[in-house]
Motif scaffolding. Structure first.
Motif, PDB file in Angstrom:
ATOM      1  N   ASP A  59       0.823  -1.200   0.000  1.00 20.12           N
ATOM      2  CA  ASP A  59       0.000   0.000   0.000  1.00 20.12           C
ATOM      3  C   ASP A  59       0.865   1.260   0.000  1.00 20.12           C
ATOM      4  N   HIS A  90      -1.703   2.213 -11.326  1.00 24.02           N
ATOM      5  CA  HIS A  90      -3.041   2.756 -11.119  1.00 24.02           C
ATOM      6  C   HIS A  90      -3.983   1.771 -10.459  1.00 24.02           C
ATOM      7  N   LEU A  91      -3.782   0.509 -10.674  1.00 22.47           N
ATOM      8  CA  LEU A  91      -4.637  -0.527 -10.113  1.00 22.47           C
ATOM      9  C   LEU A  91      -3.756  -1.624  -9.535  1.00 22.47           C
ATOM     10  N   TYR A  92      -4.350  -2.429  -8.686  1.00 18.13           N
ATOM     11  CA  TYR A  92      -3.676  -3.648  -8.247  1.00 18.13           C
ATOM     12  C   TYR A  92      -4.024  -4.739  -9.243  1.00 18.13           C
ATOM     13  N   ASP A  95      -7.721  -5.993 -10.099  1.00 10.08           N
ATOM     14  CA  ASP A  95      -8.722  -4.952  -9.859  1.00 10.08           C
ATOM     15  C   ASP A  95      -9.583  -4.791 -11.094  1.00 10.08           C
ATOM     16  N   ILE A 101      -9.577   5.532 -12.536  1.00 10.72           N
ATOM     17  CA  ILE A 101      -8.137   5.461 -12.283  1.00 10.72           C
ATOM     18  C   ILE A 101      -7.742   6.559 -11.308  1.00 10.72           C
ATOM     19  N   HIS A 102      -7.025   6.166 -10.279  1.00  7.93           N
ATOM     20  CA  HIS A 102      -6.553   7.104  -9.261  1.00  7.93           C
ATOM     21  C   HIS A 102      -5.380   7.907  -9.805  1.00  7.93           C
ATOM     22  N   HIS A 152       0.653   3.727  -2.654  1.00  7.91           N
ATOM     23  CA  HIS A 152       0.216   3.128  -3.914  1.00  7.91           C
ATOM     24  C   HIS A 152      -1.087   3.811  -4.296  1.00  7.91           C
ATOM     25  N   ALA A 154      -3.747   2.845  -5.676  1.00  5.93           N
ATOM     26  CA  ALA A 154      -4.960   2.071  -5.425  1.00  5.93           C
ATOM     27  C   ALA A 154      -5.244   1.877  -3.941  1.00  5.93           C
TER      28      ALA A 154
END
Length: 175
Positions: A59, A90-92, A95, A101-102, A152, A154
């Motif tokens: 994380d 952007h993702l794990y 996911d 998208i963060h 991270h 995500a």
């Protein structure tokens, strides 16, 4: 009088004396690589999981030394690629790609103390032997190591507990 920010865990020896179960560790080069950091373009980066250690993926990421924000993004992506076979930050893995998208969060320059089990003079033989933990610390704390840290994208912002310079933490935003 100051209050310690961290406490070194101890155990009881066979003769009843208290001995340190861990000691201050300063990760560097090959020693860091032997203990979960990966080398990327001269940087040493590690992904750190959730506080309960049940998460499959990190994380947050820490890079030894103070570096530019772009460098930690590249190092974090390299960590995800080498360790988890996943290049996206952007993702794990697994996911749902339809989730928004963060944005990649800002990185901070801060300091931490690394504690490693066992203390070299007192091996304990426990399940945590040869592991390390990291505690945020001011730069003046004995054993403090400069690091650049980033959550991270995500991971929930509240889950990582990174020092926040805007809240008075001993940290500065990475350029």
């Amino acid at each position: 009088m100051t209050t310690a920010l961290y406490e070194i865990e101890t155990s009881e020896a066979d003769d009843g004396t208290t001995v340190p179960a861990e000691g201050i560790w300063t990760p560097s080069s090959e020693d860091a690589a032997d203990n979960g950091f990966i080398a990327y373009s001269g940087l040493y980066v590690a992904g750190i999981g959730a506080p309960n250690d049940e998460a499959l993926y990190p994380d947050r990421f820490v890079v030894l030394g103070h570096h530019r924000w772009a460098q930690i993004i590249e190092a974090a992506a390299a960590f995800m690629d080498r360790v988890h076979g996943w290049r996206s930050l952007h993702l794990y893995p697994d996911d749902d790609p339809s989730v928004p998208i963060h944005r990649i969060p800002r990185a901070v320059h801060t300091h931490a103390v690394f504690l490693r089990r066992p203390h070299p003079d007192h091996p304990c033989g426990c399940e945590w032997e040869d592991t390390w933990r990291m505690i945020w610390a001011p730069p003046t704390e004995p054993g403090a190591v400069p690091i650049t840290a980033m959550r991270h994208p995500a991971a929930p912002a509240t889950a990582t507990g990174l020092p926040d310079p805007d809240q008075g933490a001993p940290a500065a935003w990475a350029p």
